[in-house]
Design an enzyme around this catalytic site. Structure first.
Site, PDB file in Angstrom:
ATOM      1  N   CYS A  25       0.807  -1.292   0.206  1.00 23.00           N
ATOM      2  CA  CYS A  25      -0.056  -0.166   0.070  1.00 23.00           C
ATOM      3  C   CYS A  25       0.983   1.197  -0.084  1.00 23.00           C
ATOM      4  O   CYS A  25       0.168   2.378  -0.190  1.00 23.00           O
ATOM      5  CB  CYS A  25      -0.864   0.074   1.204  1.00 23.00           C
ATOM      6  SG  CYS A  25      -2.158  -1.271   1.065  1.00 23.00           S
ATOM      7  N   HIS A  71     -12.065   8.428 -10.590  1.00 21.73           N
ATOM      8  CA  HIS A  71     -10.755   8.380 -11.405  1.00 21.73           C
ATOM      9  C   HIS A  71      -9.943   9.595 -11.064  1.00 21.73           C
ATOM     10  O   HIS A  71      -9.340  10.397 -12.011  1.00 21.73           O
ATOM     11  CB  HIS A  71     -11.124   8.380 -12.833  1.00 21.73           C
ATOM     12  CG  HIS A  71     -11.625   7.224 -13.359  1.00 21.73           C
ATOM     13  ND1 HIS A  71     -12.884   6.779 -13.292  1.00 21.73           N
ATOM     14  CD2 HIS A  71     -11.038   6.242 -14.230  1.00 21.73           C
ATOM     15  CE1 HIS A  71     -13.147   5.583 -13.579  1.00 21.73           C
ATOM     16  NE2 HIS A  71     -11.997   5.126 -14.228  1.00 21.73           N
ATOM     17  N   GLU A 110     -12.344  -0.740   0.081  1.00 22.39           N
ATOM     18  CA  GLU A 110     -11.675  -0.831  -1.019  1.00 22.39           C
ATOM     19  C   GLU A 110     -11.559  -2.255  -1.922  1.00 22.39           C
ATOM     20  O   GLU A 110     -11.251  -1.991  -2.887  1.00 22.39           O
ATOM     21  CB  GLU A 110     -10.132  -0.597  -0.363  1.00 22.39           C
ATOM     22  CG  GLU A 110     -10.003   0.781   0.246  1.00 22.39           C
ATOM     23  CD  GLU A 110      -8.572   0.902   0.707  1.00 22.39           C
ATOM     24  OE1 GLU A 110      -8.111   2.183   0.997  1.00 22.39           O
ATOM     25  OE2 GLU A 110      -7.771  -0.051   1.239  1.00 22.39           O
TER      26      GLU A 110
END
Length: 120
Positions: A25, A71, A110
């Protein structure tokens, strides 16, 4: 107390600080996020139609997600915040709780198997 929830989706990238360099991550990566808003009201505060809030009222939240987060690179959207799911849940609550005072929780996912929840 009555509760309603609605799920919203967006896709974005991020990178998390304060992790070992070899942590996955810590590298730039992306997710297909799900955000769930929970709104609550006691029976006596329901609308005349019997709603906590009309789901259609939440369309502005979806427009905001599409414009501000979808995005995008979340480190740039919220530059003063390490964009973990936990921090995103708290941030979204802080941005939207004045507009929708019935919000009692924000959940951020997520991946299909992971959720973070902020419930003040």
């Amino acid at each position: 107390m009555l509760r309603i929830t609605k799920d919203f989706q967006f896709s974005a990238s991020h990178r998390l600080d304060h992790l070992p360099a070899d942590h996955q991550c810590a590298r730039l990566h992306g997710h297909n996020y799900t955000v769930q808003l929970e709104l609550s009201a006691p029976r006596e505060d329901l609308t005349p139609a019997g709603f906590v809030r009309d789901y259609g009222d939440l369309s502005d939240f979806k427009k905001w997600l599409d414009t501000e987060l979808d995005h995008r690179h979340l480190n740039e959207v919220v530059p003063d915040l390490n964009p973990s799911a936990e921090n995103l849940a708290m941030w979204i609550y802080s941005v939207w709780s004045e507009r929708f005072p019935e919000i009692t929780a924000v959940r951020v996912s997520e991946t299909p198997k992971t959720w973070a929840e902020y419930r003040p």
